[in-house]
Write an enzyme that holds these catalytic residues in place. Structure first.
Site, PDB file in Angstrom:
ATOM      1  N   SER A  72       8.808 -78.541 -75.350  1.00 31.63           N
ATOM      2  CA  SER A  72       9.858 -77.845 -75.013  1.00 31.63           C
ATOM      3  C   SER A  72       9.972 -76.476 -75.945  1.00 31.63           C
ATOM      4  O   SER A  72       9.373 -76.627 -76.935  1.00 31.63           O
ATOM      5  CB  SER A  72      11.376 -78.712 -75.414  1.00 31.63           C
ATOM      6  OG  SER A  72      12.332 -77.914 -75.574  1.00 31.63           O
TER       7      SER A  72
ATOM      8  N   TYR B  81      15.528 -85.447 -81.443  1.00 33.89           N
ATOM      9  CA  TYR B  81      14.751 -85.099 -80.279  1.00 33.89           C
ATOM     10  C   TYR B  81      13.807 -83.760 -80.423  1.00 33.89           C
ATOM     11  O   TYR B  81      12.638 -83.898 -80.207  1.00 33.89           O
ATOM     12  CB  TYR B  81      15.934 -84.684 -79.308  1.00 33.89           C
ATOM     13  CG  TYR B  81      15.265 -83.912 -77.878  1.00 33.89           C
ATOM     14  CD1 TYR B  81      14.698 -84.709 -76.857  1.00 33.89           C
ATOM     15  CD2 TYR B  81      15.326 -82.512 -77.945  1.00 33.89           C
ATOM     16  CE1 TYR B  81      14.289 -84.091 -75.562  1.00 33.89           C
ATOM     17  CE2 TYR B  81      14.873 -81.870 -76.640  1.00 33.89           C
ATOM     18  CZ  TYR B  81      14.097 -82.512 -75.610  1.00 33.89           C
ATOM     19  OH  TYR B  81      13.575 -82.061 -74.814  1.00 33.89           O
TER      20      TYR B  81
ATOM     21  N   LYS C 222       9.533 -83.285 -79.654  1.00 38.50           N
ATOM     22  CA  LYS C 222       8.884 -82.303 -78.890  1.00 38.50           C
ATOM     23  C   LYS C 222       7.833 -81.384 -79.720  1.00 38.50           C
ATOM     24  O   LYS C 222       6.820 -81.090 -79.252  1.00 38.50           O
ATOM     25  CB  LYS C 222       9.925 -81.291 -78.354  1.00 38.50           C
ATOM     26  CG  LYS C 222      10.863 -82.139 -77.267  1.00 38.50           C
ATOM     27  CD  LYS C 222      10.246 -82.287 -76.120  1.00 38.50           C
ATOM     28  CE  LYS C 222      10.264 -83.659 -75.709  1.00 38.50           C
ATOM     29  NZ  LYS C 222       9.489 -83.898 -74.206  1.00 38.50           N
TER      30      LYS C 222
END
Ligand SMILES: NC(=O)C1=CN([C@@H]2O[C@H](COP(=O)(O)OP(=O)(O)OC[C@H]3O[C@@H](n4cnc5c(N)ncnc54)[C@H](OP(=O)(O)O)[C@@H]3O)[C@@H](O)[C@H]2O)C=CC1
Ligand SMILES: C[C@H](O)[C@@H]1OC(=O)[C@H](O)[C@@H]1O
Length: 253
Positions: free
Chosen positions: A143, A156, A160
Site C-alpha cells: 500500500s 494497519y 503494509k
C-alpha cells in the site's frame, strides 16, 4: 496474452483488488486459483468470470491468518493445475480505529491476517516454486500506507510496510531460484474495505482531492500492474515496489 498457460494464485480474491487481479490474469491467458475467507458468492462469481474467459479456475476457502491455510491453498492449486507460476498475496483487512483505545484483538487480528498470513502464504508458494525448479513471480499487495501514516490505521500501516519489506527480503532469499518478488502499492481504491470510511463525504472529497489524476482508484487499476509484474516483461524486476495511486504520494503541493 502476457500469462498464456501460467498458473496464478491470488489470495483474497472474492472481491475488490484480488478479484480484479484474478480476472485480469485470466484475460491474459492464465488458469487461476483463488483463496477467499467468507464471501462465497463473490468467490463463485470470480470463478464464473474466469471460466467465461475460457480459462480454468478454482476457489479455495481459508483464513490466511491460520498457518495451515497456506499449504492447503498451494496443494489445491497444484492438484487442479499441476504447478504454481505466479503468487499474488492480496488478502487484507483494515478496520479503521483510533490509536489510544485500540482493542488488542483488532490490532492482533490485523497483524495476523495482513502480515503473518502473507508470510505463511509466500513461504508455501515459494517452496512449491523451488520444488518445480523453473522460477516464478511473487507479488504482494502492499500500500501507499507502507510509506505514509494514517491516524486511524496505526495497526494497519505497519502490516503494509511489513509486506513491502517481506518482498525486499524474499527477493534476496529467492533470487538464486529465479523467483522474483515485488510489491504494488495502491493508493485509495474504492472497495468494500473502505466503503464505510469513504461514505463520509468530507473524507471522500479530501482523499480524491489529493490525487493528481483526479479520481479515486478502481480495483481494475491494479490488474495491469500486477499482470505486468507477473509476466516475462518484468523478467529483470525484483525487490521493486510500484506505486499505483494516481499520483497521490508525490502530491505535496
Ligand atoms: N482499497 C484500497 O484503497 C487499498 C487496498 N489495499 C490492500 O489491497 C488488499 C485487498 O483489499 P481490497 O480489495 O481493497 O479489499 P476488499 O475488502 O474488497 O477485499 C478483501 C479480500 O480479502 C479477503 N480476506 C479478508 N480477510 C481474509 C482472511 N482472513 N483470509 C482470507 N481472505 C481474507 C476477503 O475475503 P472475503 O470477503 O471472502 O472474506 C476479500 O476477498 C488488502 O491487502 C488491502 O490492504 C492497499 C492499498 C489501498
Ligand atoms: C483502506 C484504505 O482506504 C486504503 O488502504 C490503504 O492501504 C490506503 O491507506 C487506502 O487509503
Amino acid at each position: 496474452m502476457l500469462l498464456k498457460d501460467k498458473v496464478v494464485l491470488v489470495t483474497g480474491a472474492s472481491g475488490g483488488i484480488g478479484k480484479a487481479a484474478a480476472i485480469g490474469a485470466a484475460r491474459h491467458g492464465a488458469d487461476v486459483a483463488i483463496n477467499y475467507h467468507s464471501d462465497e458468492a463473490g468467490a463463485a462469481d470470480a470463478v464464473a468470470q474466469i471460466e467465461a474467459l475460457g480459462r480454468r479456475a478454482i476457489a479455495v476457502k481459508g483464513d490466511v491468518a491460520q498457518v495451515e491455510t497456506a499449504q492447503a491453498f498451494v496443494d489445491a492449486a497444484v492438484e487442479a493445475f499441476g504447478k504454481v507460476d505466479v503468487f499474488v498475496n492480496n488478502a487484507g483487512i483494515c478496520p479503521f480505529h483510533a490509536f489510544l483505545d485500540m482493542p488488542p484483538e483488532v490490532m492482533e487480528r490485523t497483524m495476523k491476517v495482513n502480515l503473518f498470513g502473507a508470510y505463511y502464504m509466500v513461504q508455501a508458494a515459494a517452496n512449491q516454486m523451488v520444488k518445480q525448479g523453473h522460477g516464478g513471480s511473487i507479488i504482494a499487495v502492499s500500500s501507499i500506507s507502507a510509506l505514509v501514516g494514517g491516524g486511524m490505521q496505526t495497526h494497519y500501516t505497519p502490516t503494509k510496510a511489513g509486506v513491502h519489506s517481506l518482498m525486499q527480503s524474499t527477493a534476496i532469499a529467492l533470487g538464486k531460484h529465479g523467483i522474483r518478488c515485488n510489491s504494488v502499492l495502491p493508493g485509495t481504491i474504492e472497495t468494500a474495505i473502505n466503503k464505510e470510511d469513504l461514505a463520509d463525504v468530507a473524507k471522500r472529497e479530501y482523499m480524491s482531492g489529493r490525487i493528481p489524476l483526479g479520481r479515486l482508484g478502481e480495483p481494475d487499476d491494479l490488474a495491469g500492474p500486477i499482470v505486468f509484474l507477473a509476466s516475462d516483461l518484468a523478467n529483470y524486476v525484483t525487490g521493486a515496489a510500484l506505486l499505483v495511486d494516481g499520483g497521490a504520494f508525490v502530491n505535496l503541493q
